[in-house]
Every structure is written in structure tokens, then in C-alpha cells.
Design a protein around this motif. Structure first.
Motif, short mmCIF file in Angstrom:
data_model
loop_
_atom_site.label_atom_id
_atom_site.label_comp_id
_atom_site.label_asym_id
_atom_site.label_seq_id
_atom_site.Cartn_x
_atom_site.Cartn_y
_atom_site.Cartn_z
N GLN A 80 11.36 18.67 -1.83
CA GLN A 80 12.62 18.29 -1.18
C GLN A 80 13.39 19.51 -0.68
O GLN A 80 13.97 19.49 0.41
CB GLN A 80 13.50 17.49 -2.15
CG GLN A 80 13.08 16.06 -2.36
CD GLN A 80 13.16 15.26 -1.08
OE1 GLN A 80 14.14 15.30 -0.35
NE2 GLN A 80 12.08 14.54 -0.77
N MET A 81 13.38 20.57 -1.48
CA MET A 81 14.06 21.79 -1.08
C MET A 81 13.39 22.40 0.15
O MET A 81 14.07 22.81 1.09
CB MET A 81 14.12 22.78 -2.24
CG MET A 81 15.02 22.29 -3.36
SD MET A 81 15.19 23.44 -4.73
CE MET A 81 16.23 24.70 -3.98
N GLU A 82 12.05 22.41 0.16
CA GLU A 82 11.32 22.94 1.32
C GLU A 82 11.58 22.11 2.56
O GLU A 82 11.91 22.64 3.62
CB GLU A 82 9.81 22.93 1.04
CG GLU A 82 9.34 23.92 0.03
CD GLU A 82 7.86 23.74 -0.29
OE1 GLU A 82 7.23 24.76 -0.57
OE2 GLU A 82 7.35 22.59 -0.28
N LEU A 136 21.03 21.57 -3.79
CA LEU A 136 20.47 20.39 -4.43
C LEU A 136 20.98 20.41 -5.86
O LEU A 136 20.83 21.41 -6.55
CB LEU A 136 18.94 20.38 -4.41
CG LEU A 136 18.26 19.21 -5.13
CD1 LEU A 136 18.64 17.88 -4.48
CD2 LEU A 136 16.75 19.39 -5.12
N HIS A 137 21.61 19.33 -6.29
CA HIS A 137 22.19 19.24 -7.63
C HIS A 137 21.36 18.26 -8.44
O HIS A 137 21.14 17.11 -8.03
CB HIS A 137 23.63 18.76 -7.54
CG HIS A 137 24.20 18.35 -8.86
ND1 HIS A 137 24.22 17.05 -9.28
CD2 HIS A 137 24.74 19.09 -9.85
CE1 HIS A 137 24.77 17.00 -10.49
NE2 HIS A 137 25.08 18.22 -10.85
N ASN A 166 34.98 25.12 -3.14
CA ASN A 166 34.66 25.30 -4.55
C ASN A 166 33.72 24.22 -5.03
O ASN A 166 33.87 23.05 -4.66
CB ASN A 166 35.93 25.27 -5.40
CG ASN A 166 36.90 26.37 -5.03
OD1 ASN A 166 36.55 27.54 -5.08
ND2 ASN A 166 38.11 26.00 -4.65
N VAL A 167 32.78 24.62 -5.87
CA VAL A 167 31.87 23.69 -6.52
C VAL A 167 32.02 23.91 -8.02
O VAL A 167 31.88 25.03 -8.50
CB VAL A 167 30.40 23.95 -6.10
CG1 VAL A 167 29.45 23.06 -6.90
CG2 VAL A 167 30.21 23.79 -4.61
N LEU A 168 32.34 22.85 -8.76
CA LEU A 168 32.38 22.92 -10.22
C LEU A 168 31.14 22.24 -10.75
O LEU A 168 30.93 21.05 -10.54
CB LEU A 168 33.63 22.24 -10.78
CG LEU A 168 33.69 22.12 -12.31
CD1 LEU A 168 33.70 23.50 -12.97
CD2 LEU A 168 34.90 21.30 -12.73
N ILE A 213 19.65 26.50 -2.49
CA ILE A 213 20.20 26.71 -3.83
C ILE A 213 20.02 25.46 -4.67
O ILE A 213 20.33 24.34 -4.23
CB ILE A 213 21.69 27.08 -3.74
CG1 ILE A 213 21.83 28.43 -3.02
CG2 ILE A 213 22.33 27.14 -5.12
CD1 ILE A 213 23.21 28.79 -2.65
N LEU A 214 19.54 25.65 -5.90
CA LEU A 214 19.40 24.55 -6.85
C LEU A 214 20.46 24.71 -7.93
O LEU A 214 20.59 25.78 -8.54
CB LEU A 214 18.01 24.56 -7.49
CG LEU A 214 17.78 23.49 -8.56
CD1 LEU A 214 17.82 22.09 -7.95
CD2 LEU A 214 16.45 23.72 -9.27
N LEU A 215 21.24 23.67 -8.16
CA LEU A 215 22.21 23.61 -9.24
C LEU A 215 21.64 22.69 -10.31
O LEU A 215 21.39 21.52 -10.05
CB LEU A 215 23.55 23.05 -8.74
CG LEU A 215 24.20 23.76 -7.56
CD1 LEU A 215 25.47 23.03 -7.12
CD2 LEU A 215 24.49 25.21 -7.88
#
Length: 192
Positions: free
Chosen positions: A34-36, A4-5, A168-170, A42-44
Motif C-alpha cells: 500500500q505504501m509503495e 499511513l496510520h 499537527n498530528v497527535l 511515512i508510517l505511523l
């Protein structure tokens, strides 16, 4: 692996001398829900955690409670970079210690870009964390030849040995334009 970003929480913001902390607590609780509900691991969090470089104690306590809920209660991993509203020194406090608990904080732009490797059933995922920076800082710190933000981002990417065959995630706190053209949604305000 699900991410989740989010970004630009601006915890501690007030509008017309009215604190938004109660509303922000509701939103932070909704993020956890929302994460549950969606099995997000993972939270970004891409910068501008606080609205001011020196946030109020109430803002700090609210964010602390949010992180405790995420990391201690739910055992999620959280990746945070600083934005232009954050104090890099304050946000960076205890970051080395917190990595062992699943909280990864990067507040200084580095060359190469700070990288964290994760694995899931499909293989490796690299998270690159590039906090807010300026071309001036980049020129002075890294002797880089960059005058614009686009040149600065290009410098960091070119000097980070990124394998583009990997996933990859930037995560960054910058505006990135495709072909130097900005596009707007209907909800954005445009000034001419």
C-alpha cells in the motif's frame, strides 16, 4: 507528504491455540505494498506492536523483517509509540541509535509531548507522539492534577506548547471521546 496510520498489530497473537504469524506476515506485506502503490512516505504505528509484553522470538523476527523492509529497502520513515500490550523497555531498545536510520520510537509519555518536525512542499508538519500512559503514572511522574484519562490527555496537550496554526498530528494509544460520547461503527461489539 502522505502518512499511513496503523495500530494494534498484536504480532504473535494466537486464536484457539493457532498462531496468526503467517496471516500477520501477509498483512505486513500488504502494508508495504500500500505504501509503495500510493507513494506513502511515512508510517505511523500507534501501539500494541506485540500481543504480549514478552513476545516470542518469531514475533520479534517478523517485526524486525518488516522494519528492515520499510527502512532499509524502501527508506521510509517509521514512527512508533508503545501501547498497553507493549513492554516499554523492550520496545525502546536502541531507539536513540535508530533515529539516524529513520525509525523514531517513543515508549514513555513525556511532558511536553515528544515532537518531531517534518517539512514538505506545504511547510512544516509536527508529529506529536504520546505513548500509552495512565493517570496514576502522569500524577506521580509530572505532579499533574489528573484523575481520568481525559484529564490526562488534556494535561499533556496543555503542557506541550502546541501551535494550533501549524499542521499537527497527535499519535497516541488512547481512546479520545468527543464531548465524552462514544460512537460505534457497525463492526464494533457493544456490551450493555
Amino acid at each position: 507528504m502522505k502518512f499511513l496510520h496503523i495500530g494494534d498489530l498484536h504480532i504473535g497473537k494466537s486464536l484457539n491455540q493457532k498462531s496468526l504469524l503467517e496471516d500477520q506476515k501477509i498483512i505486513l506485506d500488504q502494508i508495504i505494498k500500500q505504501m509503495e502503490d500510493n507513494n506513502i512516505e511515512i508510517l505511523l504505528l500507534a501501539g500494541d506492536i506485540y500481543d504480549k509484553q514478552i513476545p516470542s522470538k518469531e514475533a520479534v523476527n517478523l517485526f524486525n523483517d518488516f522494519l528492515c523492509d520499510l527502512i532499509i529497502k524502501h527508506q521510509y520513515q517509521v514512527y512508533i509509540i508503545s501501547g498497553n500490550h507493549d513492554s516499554v523497555e523492550r520496545l525502546n531498545f536502541a531507539s536513540s541509535i535508530l533515529k539516524s536510520k529513520g525509525l523514531f520510537i517513543e515508549t514513555y509519555a513525556n511532558s511536553p509531548i515528544a515532537k518531531y518536525e517534518l517539512n514538505d512542499e506545504f511547510g512544516k508538519v509536527n508529529i506529536y507522539m504520546l505513548p500509552f500512559s495512565t493517570p496514576l503514572y502522569t500524577r506521580v511522574k509530572f505532579n499533574a492534577n489528573c484523575m481520568t484519562y481525559s484529564e490526562m490527555i488534556k494535561y499533556f496537550i496543555e503542557n506541550s506548547n502546541i501551535n494550533f496554526d501549524d499542521r499537527n498530528v497527535l499519535m497516541t494509544h488512547h481512546t479520545v471521546l468527543h464531548d465524552n460520547m462514544a460512537s460505534f461503527s457497525d463492526s464494533e461489539i457493544r456490551f450493555n
